[in-house]
Design an enzyme around this catalytic site. Structure first.
Site, PDB file in Angstrom:
ATOM      1  CG  ASP A  30     -16.497 -21.997   7.426  1.00 42.25           C
ATOM      2  OD1 ASP A  30     -15.653 -22.673   6.804  1.00 42.25           O
ATOM      3  OD2 ASP A  30     -16.205 -20.990   8.086  1.00 42.25           O
TER       4      ASP A  30
ATOM      5  CD  GLU B  63     -12.056 -10.834  20.464  1.00 40.99           C
ATOM      6  OE1 GLU B  63     -12.957 -10.220  19.858  1.00 40.99           O
ATOM      7  OE2 GLU B  63     -12.280 -11.673  21.353  1.00 40.99           O
TER       8      GLU B  63
ATOM      9  CG  HIS C  92     -14.242 -17.992  14.662  1.00 39.49           C
ATOM     10  ND1 HIS C  92     -15.440 -17.312  14.684  1.00 39.49           N
ATOM     11  CD2 HIS C  92     -14.558 -19.249  14.270  1.00 39.49           C
ATOM     12  CE1 HIS C  92     -16.424 -18.106  14.335  1.00 39.49           C
ATOM     13  NE2 HIS C  92     -15.923 -19.291  14.072  1.00 39.49           N
TER      14      HIS C  92
ATOM     15  CG  ASN D  36     -19.467 -25.789  11.289  1.00 38.35           C
ATOM     16  OD1 ASN D  36     -20.090 -25.794  12.347  1.00 38.35           O
ATOM     17  ND2 ASN D  36     -19.482 -24.754  10.479  1.00 38.35           N
TER      18      ASN D  36
ATOM     19  CG  HIS E 106     -20.067 -22.908  18.042  1.00 38.26           C
ATOM     20  ND1 HIS E 106     -21.349 -22.615  18.421  1.00 38.26           N
ATOM     21  CD2 HIS E 106     -19.874 -22.300  16.849  1.00 38.26           C
ATOM     22  CE1 HIS E 106     -21.916 -21.874  17.474  1.00 38.26           C
ATOM     23  NE2 HIS E 106     -21.053 -21.667  16.528  1.00 38.26           N
TER      24      HIS E 106
ATOM     25  CB  ALA F  95     -22.355 -15.679  21.970  1.00 45.12           C
ATOM     26  N   GLY F  96     -23.719 -17.779  19.997  1.00 43.44           N
ATOM     27  CA  GLY F  96     -24.915 -18.151  19.233  1.00 43.44           C
ATOM     28  C   GLY F  96     -25.727 -16.915  18.887  1.00 43.44           C
TER      29      GLY F  96
END
Length: 476
Positions: free
Chosen positions: A94, A205, A233, A325, A399, A401-402
């Site tokens: 992405d 959000e 996002h 990215n 970037h 929480a992962g």
DNA sequence: ATGTGC
């Protein structure tokens, strides 16, 4: 296979013990809890990245790191133009996926009674879901315009304001895009997807600022306690995915010709001096411009919804828009010398310190705002760039929480309906087109954002400014 | 992440 091991070198810094093939040092940023739960596979991938030719300095894994395709997600790797390579997997599928935050004049009390309707209106206004188009259809020449001009295209078409552009990296437009190397297939996939959210961890959000860590920076960013903000996002949709797919195949096929023997075929890359690298960077920037235009159009749709629903929403200025990215040329000091490097950031956010020349004037005193998206139903953060990150992580921060577990694992472990109900009980409205998608994004499938931010700050990569609590989350 | 995959 040997299990990679780490040696602690600081409170929030660990060095990967050298593995065969590594040509550069690899460092992991994180507290004890994060580090003890890291996947061996992600560390193996970090070692693989550190085996690439032409690296400058060290390879970094950020506190939100986890397994990815080739490179781990939450990874920074800087390449010297002379001997280095660019990797399509080092940017990810992405391309220029990112986050932007819009500021309203509203308080939680203004929106609270209307959250379900607001979520419904946003869901209706912004097309979402896998494979979904429904954005505005672009003629071939209009698509070229998007690929060349990014968010500036959207603003010229009336989506948003000129002031938005100085609150986006690179003025909202990545230089050096080359639409001619974006395949017909990629163009076809993107033709109908401008202004669409996508799926997976992408979201819109509505959030409330519920905690201030640095009042001066919060004020400088236009944030106040109790303020309602909107996080967006999303990325470059099918267009960027196809560009990544096309170039991963091309790089993999050409690797032997370039004398590259890779520990993992997914690391496919091309020497920066090659025609393939040049074409990839041109196509990547074009896809990145698509992502910037996409977030710009979505922001306009969000503003329209808020403007219709609330008299006092205000103009909803952009706080900042970051891509997480990308591979971009930047000036960095390595070994006491300033040099131009190609910095891969995959699931990693640029976090420029105060005074950095790439910052717009109004932010120069404060540093770059770093929007960090939490997992669904958990907090998000606004951080600010700090000087120490330049030498430690090439000016990069976490970037999000992962992930803690894969999508498949999450789908087995969690049920979408139960999650929606339980979050509703906690006062968070979820509006999603896919309950299985919600299960994949369960908060329990992600790391603890508080720990990730604490480690990011503790390691000197960025400074916490404010915490945002979710009120309503709209997903594909 | 993705016109989702063994």
């Amino acid at each position: 296979m040997t299990t990679p091991t780490l040696t602690q070198t600081g409170e929030y810094e660990w060095r990967l013990d050298p593995l065969p093939g590594m040509r550069a040092e690899a460092v992991v940023f994180g507290g004890r809890e994060i580090v003890s739960n890291l996947e061996a596979h992600a560390l193996r991938q970090l070692a693989n990245v550190a085996s690439l030719p032409g690296l400058a300095g060290r390879v970094c894994a950020l506190p939100d790191t986890h397994s990815g395709y080739g490179f781990p997600i939450g990874c920074v790797a800087a390449m010297r133009p002379g001997k280095g390579v660019v990797s399509a997997g080092g940017v990810g599928f992405d391309i220029a996926c990112g986050v932007r935050t819009l500021l309203t004049n509203l308080s939680e009390e203004d929106v609270h009674p209307h959250l379900p309707e607001l979520a419904e209106l946003l869901f209706a206004a912004v097309p979402s879901g896998t494979g979904r188009g429904g954005g505005f259809g672009l003629s071939p020449s209009a698509l070229d315009d998007v690929l060349m001009n990014g968010a500036a295209f959207a603003v010229a078409k009336g989506y948003g304001a000129r002031e938005d552009l100085e609150r986006i990296e690179e003025g909202g437009r990545f230089e050096g895009a080359d639409p001619s190397v974006v395949s017909a297939e990629a163009r076809k996939r993107g033709q109908d997807q401008l202004g669409t959210l996508g799926s997976g961890n992408h979201y819109l959000e509505v959030q409330v600022m519920d905690k201030v860590f640095d009042a001066r920076l919060a004020d400088g960013f236009g944030l106040f306690p109790g303020q309602v903000v909107v996080g967006v996002h999303c990325g470059s949709r099918g267009l960027g995915h196809q560009v990544a797919t096309d170039f991963m195949a091309r790089m993999r096929a050409e690797a032997p010709r370039h004398g590259l023997s890779l520990p993992d075929p997914d690391l496919a890359c091309a020497p920066l001096a090659s025609e393939t690298a040049l074409a990839y960077l041109g196509a990547m920037r074009a896809a990145a411009n698509f992502a910037l235009a996409n977030r710009q159009v979505i922001a306009h749709l969000v503003r329209t919804v808020f403007g219709g629903a609330f008299r006092d929403a205000g103009p909803m200025p952009l706080l900042w828009d970051v891509s997480h990215n990308l591979c971009l040329p930047e000036e960095h000091r390595v070994g006491g010398r300033s040099m131009r490097l190609f910095v891969h950031r995959k699931g990693a956010t640029r976090a420029l310190p105060p005074g950095h020349p790439a910052l717009p004037r109004h932010l120069s005193r404060f540093g770059q705002p770093v929007p960090v998206g939490g997992s669904m139903g958990t907090a998000s953060y606004i951080l600010a760039g700090v000087a120490t990150s330049m030498e430690r992580s090439f000016g990069s921060a976490c970037h999000g929480a992962g992930r803690l577990m894969s999508r498949g694992q999450a789908k087995k472990r969690f049920k979408g309906r139960a999650l929606v109900d339980s979050l509703r009980g906690q006062g968070v409205v979820i509006r999603s087109g896919s309950l299985s998608g919600v299960a994949e994004e369960a908060p329990g499938a992600y790391k603890d954002i508080e720990a990730v931010v604490a480690a990011t700050q503790g390691a000197g990569l960025a400074k916490a400014v404010a915490r945002l609590r979710p009120l309503a989350c709209v997903k594909g």
